[in-house]
Design an enzyme around this catalytic site. Structure first.
Site, PDB file in Angstrom:
ATOM      1  N   CYS A 102       0.890  -1.174   0.000  1.00 27.17           N
ATOM      2  CA  CYS A 102       0.000   0.000   0.000  1.00 27.17           C
ATOM      3  C   CYS A 102       0.916   1.209   0.000  1.00 27.17           C
ATOM      4  O   CYS A 102       1.440   1.597   1.050  1.00 27.17           O
ATOM      5  CB  CYS A 102      -0.910   0.002   1.223  1.00 27.17           C
ATOM      6  SG  CYS A 102      -1.895   1.517   1.352  1.00 27.17           S
ATOM      7  N   CYS A 105      -0.643   4.385   2.133  1.00 28.05           N
ATOM      8  CA  CYS A 105      -0.780   4.369   3.593  1.00 28.05           C
ATOM      9  C   CYS A 105      -0.349   3.017   4.134  1.00 28.05           C
ATOM     10  O   CYS A 105       0.855   2.745   4.177  1.00 28.05           O
ATOM     11  CB  CYS A 105      -2.186   4.782   4.047  1.00 28.05           C
ATOM     12  SG  CYS A 105      -3.580   4.078   3.131  1.00 28.05           S
ATOM     13  N   SER A 106      -1.312   2.138   4.496  1.00 35.61           N
ATOM     14  CA  SER A 106      -0.924   0.876   5.140  1.00 35.61           C
ATOM     15  C   SER A 106      -1.980  -0.211   4.953  1.00 35.61           C
ATOM     16  O   SER A 106      -2.052  -1.136   5.768  1.00 35.61           O
ATOM     17  CB  SER A 106      -0.692   1.119   6.628  1.00 35.61           C
ATOM     18  OG  SER A 106      -1.860   1.706   7.190  1.00 35.61           O
ATOM     19  N   CYS A 107      -2.820  -0.102   3.917  1.00 40.04           N
ATOM     20  CA  CYS A 107      -3.928  -1.035   3.712  1.00 40.04           C
ATOM     21  C   CYS A 107      -3.438  -2.487   3.679  1.00 40.04           C
ATOM     22  O   CYS A 107      -2.432  -2.798   3.044  1.00 40.04           O
ATOM     23  CB  CYS A 107      -4.655  -0.707   2.413  1.00 40.04           C
ATOM     24  SG  CYS A 107      -5.329   0.955   2.414  1.00 40.04           S
TER      25      CYS A 107
END
Lengths: 199, 234
Positions: A102, A105-107
């Site tokens: 991702c 962000c951090s998905c």
């Protein structure tokens, strides 16, 4: 903006201050925190994804359903939820290896892998994985993918959550689902490691 | 927005600190911050897209160097200030108090089963981002499309490294909340989502690694046709 990073003690105090105000507003309780922690420390983690992979390796009909609609197939095993409302399992072959990132962000697919490790959320992996995936896998994860195998990197820019159905390792013929599940690691489902049979 | 968080393709950030095993939480405060995500979502402070945008407006130096969950703390404060729910002077005052007295107790409070039930329901049931729409499905698998050059100043999921690039539609995923609307307080405005496949040479030119590709998910307004797939209906 305030470009001074807080110290650990300052962050701790800031969070406690915020928590105390939100408790008074009735928006959070310490029991709520305890329940959330219990779920993501002990209930939801990569052992769930491993169970799905092992079933796919031993049940070709389930494998077909998993590739067709991972969200529904996982529900058959009671696996579903937050940050995995639309999941896609990516099937590795000799020709294509998949890996997930991702960049924005951090998905990450929480229902099958739990909360992501820090390195997955940090800038180093996110910046490099789409630009030089072959080098990242070889240099950072000791995973050398043959040059004849395409490396396809999936950037999770939408709410679709991708994860990898790795190849079943040789030498595991006749193994039970439980034995196979024990081989499947978090990293193999992110796509930064193969699954290897213990010799 | 063209923020520093949009890291795809950035060089020079150094080696990856990969770990084989890692605890779910590295400090007690992280447990509270994780829980405040569903708690404040439930309270209507933000949706998923505006939550992300709150992180994107962080000071970039702090973003790069702070522990991950501090990003979440920042978006909570941003939205609490925006919606008038959070008295920032009071937050500062209490922060100073807990800094001086780390073991000072939290306010006494009663149990609230509804809140614990919400955690169970959200963690198991999720918060579905899919939404129905009457918008036509404009693109077919195999279509060649070009991504928009737009550089919106608000929230978007149009990463810089794919803007203006040409890729191939590989899957239609259905219709979802549109981040460029929801992330900027403009409602759900559902749009169709497609997965676009890029050859690495399209993204990185001569510096692309051989035999590598990238897929990136786009909402309908991000793309326009370059060429329709052979055999596809117009």
């Amino acid at each position: 903006m305030n470009s001074i990073s807080r110290t650990p003690a300052e962050i701790t105090a800031r969070v406690k201050a915020l928590e105390s105000m939100l408790i008074e507003k009735g928006l959070v309780t310490t029991e709520m925190v305890d329940r959330m922690v219990e779920i993501y420390e002990n209930e939801v983690g990569p052992q769930l994804g491993a169970k799905v992979i092992a079933k796919a390796w031993t049940d070709s009909d389930f494998r077909t359903r998993l590739i067709d609609d991972a969200t529904e197939a996982c529900k058959e095993l009671g696996i579903s939820g937050l940050q995995g409302e639309h999941m896609v399992a990516l099937e590795d072959t000799d020709d294509v290896h998949h890996a997930v990132v991702c960049t924005l962000c951090s998905c990450y697919p929480w229902p099958v892998l739990g909360l992501p490790p820090n390195w997955y959320k940090e800038p180093q992996y996110r910046s490099r994985m789409i630009r030089e995936p072959r080098s990242v896998l070889a240099e950072e994860f000791d995973y050398v993918v043959p040059e004849t195998t395409e490396i396809r990197v999936w950037d999770s820019s939408s709410e679709v959550r991708y994860w990898v159905l790795p190849q079943r390792p040789a030498g595991t013929e006749g193994w039970s689902e439980e034995q196979l599940a024990a081989l499947v690691t978090r990293d193999s489902m992110i796509g930064v490691a193969p699954v290897e049979a213990v010799s | 927005m063209n923020g520093l968080f949009d890291l795809g393709g950035v060089d020079g950030l150094g080696p990856i600190n990969a770990s084989k095993q890692e605890p779910a939480f590295h400090a007690e405060w992280e447990k509270v911050v994780l829980t405040l995500f569903p708690a404040l979502f439930r309270a209507g402070w933000f949706g998923l897209d505006s939550f992300r945008h709150g992180i994107e407006t962080m000071d970039p130096v702090v973003y790069l160097t702070s522990p991950y969950y501090e990003h979440w703390l920042h978006t909570f404060e941003t939205h609490g200030q925006r919606n008038g729910e959070l008295d920032m002077d009071e937050l500062d005052r209490r922060t100073a108090h807990f800094l001086a007295h780390p073991d000072a107790p939290l306010p006494e409070h009663a149990s609230n089963k509804e809140l614990v039930d919400f955690i169970d329901a959200a963690s198991a049931g999720g918060v579905p981002p899919q939404r129905p729409t009457d918008n036509p499905i404009r693109f077919a698998v195999g279509d060649k499309v070009r991504l928009s050059h737009d550089a919106p100043r608000g929230h978007t999921r149009l990463a810089r490294y794919v803007r203006g690039k040409v890729g191939t539609v590989s899957v239609h995923r259905g219709a979802f909340v549109y981040p460029d609307a929801a992330g900027n307080g403009l409602g759900d405005d559902p749009q169709h989502v497609y997965t676009i496949l890029f050859d690495s040479a399209e993204l990185w030119g001569e510096q692309a690694e051989p035999n590598t590709t990238t897929t990136f998910d786009v909402w309908d307004p991000y793309i326009e046709h370059v060429e329709q797939a052979v055999g596809a209906n117009a």
